[in-house]
Design a protein around this motif. Structure first.
Motif, PDB file in Angstrom:
ATOM      1  N   THR A  84       0.827  -1.205   0.000  1.00  0.00           N
ATOM      2  CA  THR A  84       0.000   0.000   0.000  1.00  0.00           C
ATOM      3  C   THR A  84       0.862   1.256   0.000  1.00  0.00           C
ATOM      4  O   THR A  84       0.562   2.220  -0.721  1.00  0.00           O
ATOM      5  N   THR A  85       1.938   1.246   0.764  1.00  0.00           N
ATOM      6  CA  THR A  85       2.850   2.391   0.811  1.00  0.00           C
ATOM      7  C   THR A  85       3.395   2.717  -0.573  1.00  0.00           C
ATOM      8  O   THR A  85       3.618   3.873  -0.898  1.00  0.00           O
ATOM      9  N   HIS A  86       3.586   1.681  -1.390  1.00  0.00           N
ATOM     10  CA  HIS A  86       4.145   1.869  -2.732  1.00  0.00           C
ATOM     11  C   HIS A  86       3.056   1.845  -3.817  1.00  0.00           C
ATOM     12  O   HIS A  86       3.337   1.549  -4.979  1.00  0.00           O
ATOM     13  N   GLU A  87       1.806   2.143  -3.412  1.00  0.00           N
ATOM     14  CA  GLU A  87       0.670   2.232  -4.341  1.00  0.00           C
ATOM     15  C   GLU A  87       0.415   0.917  -5.090  1.00  0.00           C
ATOM     16  O   GLU A  87       0.118   0.901  -6.281  1.00  0.00           O
ATOM     17  N   GLY A  88       0.538  -0.182  -4.368  1.00  0.00           N
ATOM     18  CA  GLY A  88       0.302  -1.493  -4.943  1.00  0.00           C
ATOM     19  C   GLY A  88      -0.570  -2.337  -4.033  1.00  0.00           C
ATOM     20  O   GLY A  88      -1.263  -1.814  -3.162  1.00  0.00           O
ATOM     21  N   TRP A  89      -0.508  -3.639  -4.231  1.00  0.00           N
ATOM     22  CA  TRP A  89      -1.283  -4.571  -3.420  1.00  0.00           C
ATOM     23  C   TRP A  89      -0.570  -5.912  -3.366  1.00  0.00           C
ATOM     24  O   TRP A  89       0.385  -6.158  -4.090  1.00  0.00           O
ATOM     25  N   ARG A  90      -1.075  -6.782  -2.484  1.00  0.00           N
ATOM     26  CA  ARG A  90      -0.526  -8.131  -2.322  1.00  0.00           C
ATOM     27  C   ARG A  90      -1.514  -9.132  -2.895  1.00  0.00           C
ATOM     28  O   ARG A  90      -2.705  -8.988  -2.756  1.00  0.00           O
ATOM     29  N   GLU A  91      -0.970 -10.152  -3.565  1.00  0.00           N
ATOM     30  CA  GLU A  91      -1.772 -11.268  -4.057  1.00  0.00           C
ATOM     31  C   GLU A  91      -1.095 -12.572  -3.645  1.00  0.00           C
ATOM     32  O   GLU A  91       0.134 -12.637  -3.549  1.00  0.00           O
ATOM     33  N   THR A  92      -1.897 -13.593  -3.454  1.00  0.00           N
ATOM     34  CA  THR A  92      -1.372 -14.930  -3.226  1.00  0.00           C
ATOM     35  C   THR A  92      -1.159 -15.581  -4.579  1.00  0.00           C
ATOM     36  O   THR A  92      -2.040 -15.540  -5.437  1.00  0.00           O
ATOM     37  N   ALA A  93       0.008 -16.166  -4.780  1.00  0.00           N
ATOM     38  CA  ALA A  93       0.322 -16.784  -6.076  1.00  0.00           C
ATOM     39  C   ALA A  93      -0.230 -18.194  -6.144  1.00  0.00           C
ATOM     40  O   ALA A  93      -0.409 -18.846  -5.173  1.00  0.00           O
TER      41      ALA A  93
END
Length: 92
Positions: A83-92
């Motif tokens: 979030t800090t880097h304007e992104g998100w996390r996904e599970t692969a």
């Protein structure tokens, strides 16, 4: 963004999806400091399907799980960092 919840597989790879290479490299450096028990992440360019323009590429920070699996603290740290880097996390 994936929320921390009991359905997260503790042994699945995690991806931080980020807007550019600089953000991916900064995130990888931060991870080395904040979560030193993780292996070195892999940074890869992920062009959007059918797009040739480099501006349309996202960058992934690919993370293998620690030996004991992801903890809620790990996943929260990954979410916050993405979030800090304007992104998100996904599970692969």
């Amino acid at each position: 963004m994936t929320e921390n919840n009991p359905t997260d597989d503790p042994h699945a790879r995690q991806l931080l999806v980020l807007p550019d290479r600089d953000a991916a490299e900064e995130a990888a450096e931060t991870l080395a400091t904040e979560l030193p028990d993780l292996d070195e992440p892999e940074i890869v360019r992920d062009a959007l399907a059918g797009e040739d323009d480099a501006e349309d590429a996202q960058w992934l920070v690919v993370l293998d799980p620690p030996a004991d699996g992801w903890t809620p603290t790990h996943l929260h740290t990954l979410d916050a960092l993405a979030t800090t880097h304007e992104g998100w996390r996904e599970t692969a």
